[in-house]
Scaffold this motif. Structure first.
Motif, PDB file in Angstrom:
ATOM      1  N   PRO A  39       0.808  -1.225   0.000  1.00  0.00           N
ATOM      2  CA  PRO A  39       0.000   0.000   0.000  1.00  0.00           C
ATOM      3  C   PRO A  39       0.840   1.273   0.000  1.00  0.00           C
ATOM      4  CG  PRO A  39       0.002  -1.011   2.174  1.00  0.00           C
ATOM      5  CD  PRO A  39       0.691  -1.975   1.261  1.00  0.00           C
ATOM      6  N   PHE A  40       2.151   1.145   0.140  1.00  0.00           N
ATOM      7  CA  PHE A  40       3.019   2.320   0.215  1.00  0.00           C
ATOM      8  C   PHE A  40       3.877   2.519  -1.033  1.00  0.00           C
ATOM      9  CE2 PHE A  40       2.435   0.609   4.533  1.00  0.00           C
ATOM     10  CZ  PHE A  40       1.657   1.641   5.058  1.00  0.00           C
ATOM     11  N   CYS A  41       4.534   1.467  -1.492  1.00  0.00           N
ATOM     12  CA  CYS A  41       5.424   1.620  -2.655  1.00  0.00           C
ATOM     13  C   CYS A  41       4.856   1.001  -3.920  1.00  0.00           C
ATOM     14  CB  CYS A  41       6.801   1.028  -2.348  1.00  0.00           C
ATOM     15  SG  CYS A  41       6.827  -0.791  -2.251  1.00  0.00           S
ATOM     16  N   GLY A  42       3.808   0.185  -3.807  1.00  0.00           N
ATOM     17  CA  GLY A  42       3.170  -0.395  -4.972  1.00  0.00           C
ATOM     18  C   GLY A  42       3.823  -1.643  -5.516  1.00  0.00           C
ATOM     19  N   ARG A  43       4.907  -2.096  -4.889  1.00  0.00           N
ATOM     20  CA  ARG A  43       5.544  -3.328  -5.349  1.00  0.00           C
ATOM     21  C   ARG A  43       4.793  -4.546  -4.813  1.00  0.00           C
ATOM     22  NH1 ARG A  43      11.712  -2.746  -3.667  1.00  0.00           N
ATOM     23  NH2 ARG A  43      10.692  -1.965  -1.780  1.00  0.00           N
ATOM     24  N   ALA A  48       2.776 -11.209   2.498  1.00  0.00           N
ATOM     25  CA  ALA A  48       2.260  -9.998   3.160  1.00  0.00           C
ATOM     26  C   ALA A  48       3.362  -9.107   3.714  1.00  0.00           C
ATOM     27  CB  ALA A  48       1.267 -10.360   4.260  1.00  0.00           C
ATOM     28  N   LYS A  49       4.552  -9.188   3.165  1.00  0.00           N
ATOM     29  CA  LYS A  49       5.680  -8.374   3.627  1.00  0.00           C
ATOM     30  C   LYS A  49       6.295  -7.587   2.478  1.00  0.00           C
ATOM     31  CE  LYS A  49       7.806 -11.980   5.524  1.00  0.00           C
ATOM     32  NZ  LYS A  49       6.817 -13.047   5.768  1.00  0.00           N
ATOM     33  N   CYS A  50       6.838  -6.411   2.828  1.00  0.00           N
ATOM     34  CA  CYS A  50       7.571  -5.583   1.875  1.00  0.00           C
ATOM     35  C   CYS A  50       8.789  -5.020   2.598  1.00  0.00           C
ATOM     36  CB  CYS A  50       6.694  -4.445   1.345  1.00  0.00           C
ATOM     37  SG  CYS A  50       7.503  -3.424   0.086  1.00  0.00           S
ATOM     38  N   ASP A  51       9.865  -4.794   1.850  1.00  0.00           N
ATOM     39  CA  ASP A  51      11.082  -4.288   2.484  1.00  0.00           C
ATOM     40  C   ASP A  51      11.242  -2.775   2.327  1.00  0.00           C
ATOM     41  OD1 ASP A  51      11.658  -4.106  -0.195  1.00  0.00           O
ATOM     42  OD2 ASP A  51      13.385  -5.470  -0.154  1.00  0.00           O
ATOM     43  N   CYS A  52      10.170  -2.075   1.901  1.00  0.00           N
ATOM     44  CA  CYS A  52      10.287  -0.620   1.776  1.00  0.00           C
ATOM     45  C   CYS A  52      10.215   0.039   3.154  1.00  0.00           C
ATOM     46  CB  CYS A  52       9.216  -0.055   0.841  1.00  0.00           C
ATOM     47  SG  CYS A  52       7.534   0.013   1.512  1.00  0.00           S
ATOM     48  N   LYS A  53      10.747   1.235   3.256  1.00  0.00           N
ATOM     49  CA  LYS A  53      10.862   1.936   4.542  1.00  0.00           C
ATOM     50  C   LYS A  53       9.495   2.272   5.137  1.00  0.00           C
ATOM     51  CE  LYS A  53      13.203   5.846   6.729  1.00  0.00           C
ATOM     52  NZ  LYS A  53      14.117   7.012   6.511  1.00  0.00           N
ATOM     53  N   LYS A  54       8.554   2.724   4.307  1.00  0.00           N
ATOM     54  CA  LYS A  54       7.240   3.102   4.810  1.00  0.00           C
ATOM     55  C   LYS A  54       6.502   1.898   5.382  1.00  0.00           C
ATOM     56  CE  LYS A  54       6.416   7.247   2.043  1.00  0.00           C
ATOM     57  NZ  LYS A  54       5.522   7.913   1.065  1.00  0.00           N
ATOM     58  N   PHE A  55       6.648   0.735   4.735  1.00  0.00           N
ATOM     59  CA  PHE A  55       6.014  -0.482   5.260  1.00  0.00           C
ATOM     60  C   PHE A  55       6.597  -0.818   6.631  1.00  0.00           C
ATOM     61  CE2 PHE A  55       5.450  -4.973   5.955  1.00  0.00           C
ATOM     62  CZ  PHE A  55       4.209  -5.272   5.416  1.00  0.00           C
ATOM     63  N   ALA A  56       7.913  -0.767   6.757  1.00  0.00           N
ATOM     64  CA  ALA A  56       8.574  -1.101   8.025  1.00  0.00           C
ATOM     65  C   ALA A  56       8.131  -0.152   9.135  1.00  0.00           C
ATOM     66  CB  ALA A  56      10.091  -1.049   7.858  1.00  0.00           C
ATOM     67  N   THR A  57       8.014   1.141   8.810  1.00  0.00           N
ATOM     68  CA  THR A  57       7.593   2.135   9.810  1.00  0.00           C
ATOM     69  C   THR A  57       6.158   1.885  10.252  1.00  0.00           C
ATOM     70  OG1 THR A  57       9.090   3.805   8.888  1.00  0.00           O
ATOM     71  CG2 THR A  57       7.268   4.594  10.251  1.00  0.00           C
ATOM     72  N   ALA A  58       5.266   1.628   9.287  1.00  0.00           N
ATOM     73  CA  ALA A  58       3.863   1.376   9.614  1.00  0.00           C
ATOM     74  C   ALA A  58       3.712   0.096  10.428  1.00  0.00           C
ATOM     75  CB  ALA A  58       3.035   1.292   8.335  1.00  0.00           C
ATOM     76  N   LEU A  59       4.510  -0.931  10.105  1.00  0.00           N
ATOM     77  CA  LEU A  59       4.432  -2.192  10.845  1.00  0.00           C
ATOM     78  C   LEU A  59       4.833  -1.980  12.303  1.00  0.00           C
ATOM     79  CD1 LEU A  59       4.014  -5.233  10.986  1.00  0.00           C
ATOM     80  CD2 LEU A  59       6.362  -5.538  10.188  1.00  0.00           C
ATOM     81  N   PHE A 200      -5.375  -6.366   7.367  1.00  0.00           N
ATOM     82  CA  PHE A 200      -3.981  -6.101   7.715  1.00  0.00           C
ATOM     83  C   PHE A 200      -3.438  -4.912   6.918  1.00  0.00           C
ATOM     84  CE2 PHE A 200       0.579  -7.017   6.834  1.00  0.00           C
ATOM     85  CZ  PHE A 200       1.067  -6.800   8.116  1.00  0.00           C
ATOM     86  N   LEU A 201      -3.685  -4.893   5.614  1.00  0.00           N
ATOM     87  CA  LEU A 201      -3.199  -3.779   4.801  1.00  0.00           C
ATOM     88  C   LEU A 201      -3.855  -2.469   5.210  1.00  0.00           C
ATOM     89  CD1 LEU A 201      -2.979  -5.330   1.211  1.00  0.00           C
ATOM     90  CD2 LEU A 201      -1.253  -5.241   3.016  1.00  0.00           C
ATOM     91  N   GLU A 202      -5.144  -2.517   5.522  1.00  0.00           N
ATOM     92  CA  GLU A 202      -5.843  -1.303   5.954  1.00  0.00           C
ATOM     93  C   GLU A 202      -5.311  -0.820   7.303  1.00  0.00           C
ATOM     94  OE1 GLU A 202      -8.093   1.968   5.884  1.00  0.00           O
ATOM     95  OE2 GLU A 202      -7.747   0.572   4.228  1.00  0.00           O
ATOM     96  N   ALA A 203      -5.012  -1.753   8.201  1.00  0.00           N
ATOM     97  CA  ALA A 203      -4.441  -1.380   9.505  1.00  0.00           C
ATOM     98  C   ALA A 203      -3.078  -0.691   9.330  1.00  0.00           C
ATOM     99  CB  ALA A 203      -4.291  -2.622  10.389  1.00  0.00           C
ATOM    100  N   LEU A 204      -2.300  -1.154   8.378  1.00  0.00           N
ATOM    101  CA  LEU A 204      -1.011  -0.509   8.095  1.00  0.00           C
ATOM    102  C   LEU A 204      -1.225   0.904   7.551  1.00  0.00           C
ATOM    103  CD1 LEU A 204       1.006  -3.391   6.411  1.00  0.00           C
ATOM    104  CD2 LEU A 204       1.343  -2.472   8.704  1.00  0.00           C
ATOM    105  N   ARG A 205      -2.189   1.050   6.647  1.00  0.00           N
ATOM    106  CA  ARG A 205      -2.467   2.375   6.051  1.00  0.00           C
ATOM    107  C   ARG A 205      -2.863   3.392   7.113  1.00  0.00           C
ATOM    108  NH1 ARG A 205      -5.600  -0.815   2.440  1.00  0.00           N
ATOM    109  NH2 ARG A 205      -4.562  -1.170   0.435  1.00  0.00           N
ATOM    110  N   GLN A 206      -3.537   2.938   8.153  1.00  0.00           N
ATOM    111  CA  GLN A 206      -4.077   3.846   9.159  1.00  0.00           C
ATOM    112  C   GLN A 206      -3.046   4.308  10.185  1.00  0.00           C
ATOM    113  OE1 GLN A 206      -7.438   1.901  10.920  1.00  0.00           O
ATOM    114  NE2 GLN A 206      -8.688   2.006   9.064  1.00  0.00           N
ATOM    115  N   GLN A 207      -1.858   3.724  10.146  1.00  0.00           N
ATOM    116  CA  GLN A 207      -0.821   4.108  11.107  1.00  0.00           C
ATOM    117  C   GLN A 207      -0.216   5.456  10.710  1.00  0.00           C
ATOM    118  OE1 GLN A 207      -0.758   2.251  13.862  1.00  0.00           O
ATOM    119  NE2 GLN A 207      -2.302   1.080  12.712  1.00  0.00           N
TER     120      GLN A 207
END
Length: 208
Positions: A39-43, A48-59, A200-207
């Motif tokens: 939901p952050f970098c589009g890759r 259900a995991k991504c190594d982008c910085k925004k994903f890590a911060t939201a997690l 799960f993806l929506e919960a990440l977006r809301q952080q």
């Protein structure tokens, strides 16, 4: 939704002489829903995991929100692969001029050891979780087939896996009193929170 399609062949056959080319009538297929996009970098996500910085911060923020202040939990997905026996499958020759040039770029590849034919199986597409459309290509004659698989049971459907945040801790068995080394280590999982995939993806977006 994108669907992973895997093709396999029986190890033993009694059908007489077989030839290369054509649609493999003796093949079987397995289906499982592919990951969505980050939901952050589009890759493409992986389990259900991504190594982008925004994903890590939201997690990390989500972990804190559910009580995991030390960020000790990790993501585990629980999905289901469906055997082809759950589906009615039909095929037809495809018009190759109407297909995208990159259709088989990430195709599943397999070889029939009896005929020596190699097959490429594209990712599938499903709008309702009950009908999967994918394409199959033979290496020898470059023929392409459109394959449609429809779930037989109206109550069943393909779906994304569930996502759990789990803490894995080392524990020890109860040893024999006075006997050194009789207490043995083992690993135990504790599920902190379970989500549907989209929850799960929506919960990440809301952080924030």
């Amino acid at each position: 939704m994108k669907v992973n399609v895997e093709m396999s062949f029986p190890c033993i056959r009694f059908t007489g002489k077989e030839k290369k080319g054509g649609f493999p009538l003796n093949a079987s297929f397995n289906f499982s829903v592919d990951d969505d996009k980050c939901p952050f970098c589009g890759r493409q996500l992986h389990d259900a995991k991504c190594d982008c910085k925004k994903f890590a911060t939201a997690l990390k923020k989500l972990q804190e929100a559910i009580g995991d202040k030390d960020h000790a939990s990790h993501i585990i997905t629980h999905g289901l692969a469906w055997a082809g026996s759950w589906f009615e499958t039909v095929y037809e020759k495809a018009n190759k001029s109407c297909l995208s040039y990159d259709l088989f770029d990430d195709a599943f590849r397999t070889k029939d050891i009896f005929t020596g034919e190699t097959y490429f199986v594209s990712k599938g597409e499903s709008e309702d979780g009950k009908t999967v459309v994918f394409y199959l290509k033979t290496l020898s004659d470059k023929k392409v087939y459109k394959v449609t698989a429809v779930m037989k049971d109206e109550k069943k459907r393909l779906d994304y896996p569930t996502v759990a945040l789990v803490v894995t801790s080392q524990r020890f068995t109860q040893g024999v009193s006075g006997v050194y080394g009789s207490s043995l280590p083992f690993w135990e999982d504790e599920t902190i929170k379970t989500f549907s995939y989209q929850e799960f993806l929506e919960a990440l977006r809301q952080q924030k």
